[in-house]
Design a protein around this motif. Structure first.
Motif, PDB file in Angstrom:
ATOM      1  N   GLY A   8      40.223  35.346  47.929  1.00  0.00           N
ATOM      2  CA  GLY A   8      40.574  33.694  48.436  1.00  0.00           C
ATOM      3  C   GLY A   8      39.512  33.379  49.213  1.00  0.00           C
ATOM      4  N   SER A   9      38.402  34.000  49.476  1.00  0.00           N
ATOM      5  CA  SER A   9      37.194  33.521  50.142  1.00  0.00           C
ATOM      6  C   SER A   9      36.490  32.537  49.820  1.00  0.00           C
ATOM      7  N   ASP A  10      35.568  32.004  50.597  1.00  0.00           N
ATOM      8  CA  ASP A  10      34.605  31.042  50.335  1.00  0.00           C
ATOM      9  C   ASP A  10      33.433  31.443  49.346  1.00  0.00           C
ATOM     10  N   GLU A  11      33.084  32.777  49.774  1.00  0.00           N
ATOM     11  CA  GLU A  11      32.067  33.404  48.970  1.00  0.00           C
ATOM     12  C   GLU A  11      32.442  33.553  47.604  1.00  0.00           C
ATOM     13  N   MET A  12      33.614  34.168  47.396  1.00  0.00           N
ATOM     14  CA  MET A  12      34.196  34.138  45.889  1.00  0.00           C
ATOM     15  C   MET A  12      34.200  32.822  45.288  1.00  0.00           C
ATOM     16  N   THR A  13      34.636  31.830  45.894  1.00  0.00           N
ATOM     17  CA  THR A  13      34.614  30.511  45.280  1.00  0.00           C
ATOM     18  C   THR A  13      33.131  29.924  44.988  1.00  0.00           C
ATOM     19  N   ASN A  14      32.364  30.079  46.034  1.00  0.00           N
ATOM     20  CA  ASN A  14      31.062  29.337  45.807  1.00  0.00           C
ATOM     21  C   ASN A  14      29.795  30.060  45.435  1.00  0.00           C
TER      22      ASN A  14
ATOM     23  N   GLN B 228      40.515  29.199  42.880  1.00  0.00           N
ATOM     24  CA  GLN B 228      39.693  30.282  42.581  1.00  0.00           C
ATOM     25  C   GLN B 228      40.063  30.419  41.053  1.00  0.00           C
TER      26      GLN B 228
ATOM     27  N   THR C 124      30.356  33.887  43.860  1.00  0.00           N
ATOM     28  CA  THR C 124      30.623  34.857  42.662  1.00  0.00           C
ATOM     29  C   THR C 124      31.209  33.977  41.526  1.00  0.00           C
TER      30      THR C 124
ATOM     31  N   CYS D 123      34.188  40.886  47.878  1.00  0.00           N
ATOM     32  CA  CYS D 123      34.642  39.749  48.376  1.00  0.00           C
ATOM     33  C   CYS D 123      36.182  39.610  48.336  1.00  0.00           C
ATOM     34  N   GLU D 124      36.563  39.102  49.453  1.00  0.00           N
ATOM     35  CA  GLU D 124      38.252  38.849  49.314  1.00  0.00           C
ATOM     36  C   GLU D 124      38.379  37.656  48.281  1.00  0.00           C
TER      37      GLU D 124
ATOM     38  N   TYR E 226      45.388  32.534  43.985  1.00  0.00           N
ATOM     39  CA  TYR E 226      44.472  31.469  44.505  1.00  0.00           C
ATOM     40  C   TYR E 226      44.084  30.339  43.689  1.00  0.00           C
TER      41      TYR E 226
END
Length: 271
Positions: free
Chosen positions: A174-180, A228, A182, A171-172, A225
């Motif tokens: 700063g991505s939404d996937e990391m935030t929501n 995050q 991972t 995952c990047e 970020y």
């Protein structure tokens, strides 16, 4: 006779102490008690000092710690029961001659009971000692059953952690996937690590699969970020043994200080 009774009482106290430690560690789903924790630390220090550098060092770190803890439990439980059987000279007798077995044979008798193999060439005839021998056998069955479950849960936690951190690397930062996805999953992993703390002693040949160090790498990735790193700090704060310096709280630390503290924590589990 008084001396033998004292030995038996000491054995009963030792047995209760070790069994409570074992049960609390195996099924307590909470921070481990002092005996298991101290045994793990001693074995870890000896292992890291004596084991030569190389791939085997990483492969064996976790299994050696787990085996050492299990050996300590079994040895102390066996010793506790053996001391209890010292209350009477005829608590355990040789089957063929009915002569008193003695301490060494009593220890072997207890070993047979705990392994659920029976009493071997030894036996006990008194109803009281017969009941106690049955309890010793039940103790062995409980230890064997829960030990298998405990080891399985620990290795499952290791695999879960490695899988999650591998996904995090996809995952990047700063991505939404990391935030929501991972980082909330990371909170679940930390909860499992609190219940199965010995998973932290497992290393791996591939540095990317070494759990404590990878947590530090993840923290450094998301540090730029704000959202995050805020979520990561919340997720990692309950890590077992992870504390702020004396007189401070983790919340009061800057992001850089938090990561430095996390790195120092990870070094305790680095082979």
């Amino acid at each position: 006779m008084i001396f033998q009774i004292l030995i038996g009482l000491m054995g009963a106290m030792l047995l209760i102490f070790v069994l409570l430690d074992f049960l609390y560690t195996a099924i307590g789903a909470a921070p481990v008690p002092p005996l298991s924790q101290n045994v793990a630390r001693v074995i870890w220090r000896l292992f890291t000092r004596l084991m030569p550098a190389g791939n085997a060092r990483h492969r064996l770190s976790g299994p050696v710690v787990m085996a050492g803890i299990a050996f300590t439990w079994i040895t102390l439980v066996s010793l506790g029961w053996t001391m209890i059987f010292q209350i009477s000279d005829t608590a355990v007798v040789i089957s063929e001659t009915e002569a008193p077995a003695g301490f060494a044979r009593d220890f072997a008798f207890v070993g047979h009971l705990l392994s659920t193999l029976g009493g071997g060439p030894l036996e006990t005839e008194s109803p009281v000692w017969l009941i106690l021998s049955v309890l010793a056998g039940v103790t062995g069955m409980v230890i064997l059953t829960l030990s298998v479950s405990f080891v399985l849960s620990t290795t499952t936690t290791v695999a879960q952690g490695r899988g999650l951190l591998t996904k995090a690397s996809m995952c990047e930062a700063g991505s939404d996937e990391m935030t929501n996805v991972t980082l909330p999953a990371l909170a679940d992993l930390v909860a499992n690590l609190n219940a199965m703390q010995f998973a932290l002693y497992y290393s791996a040949e591939d540095p990317a699969r070494r759990l404590p160090a990878r947590l530090v790498d993840l923290a450094r990735r998301v540090a730029p970020y704000p959202e995050q790193i805020r979520r990561l700090r919340i997720a990692l704060a309950p890590l077992p043994g992870f504390h702020a310096p004396e007189g401070k709280t983790l919340d009061a630390l800057s992001d850089d200080a938090f990561i430095a503290r996390l790195d120092a924590w990870a070094q305790r589990y680095t082979v």
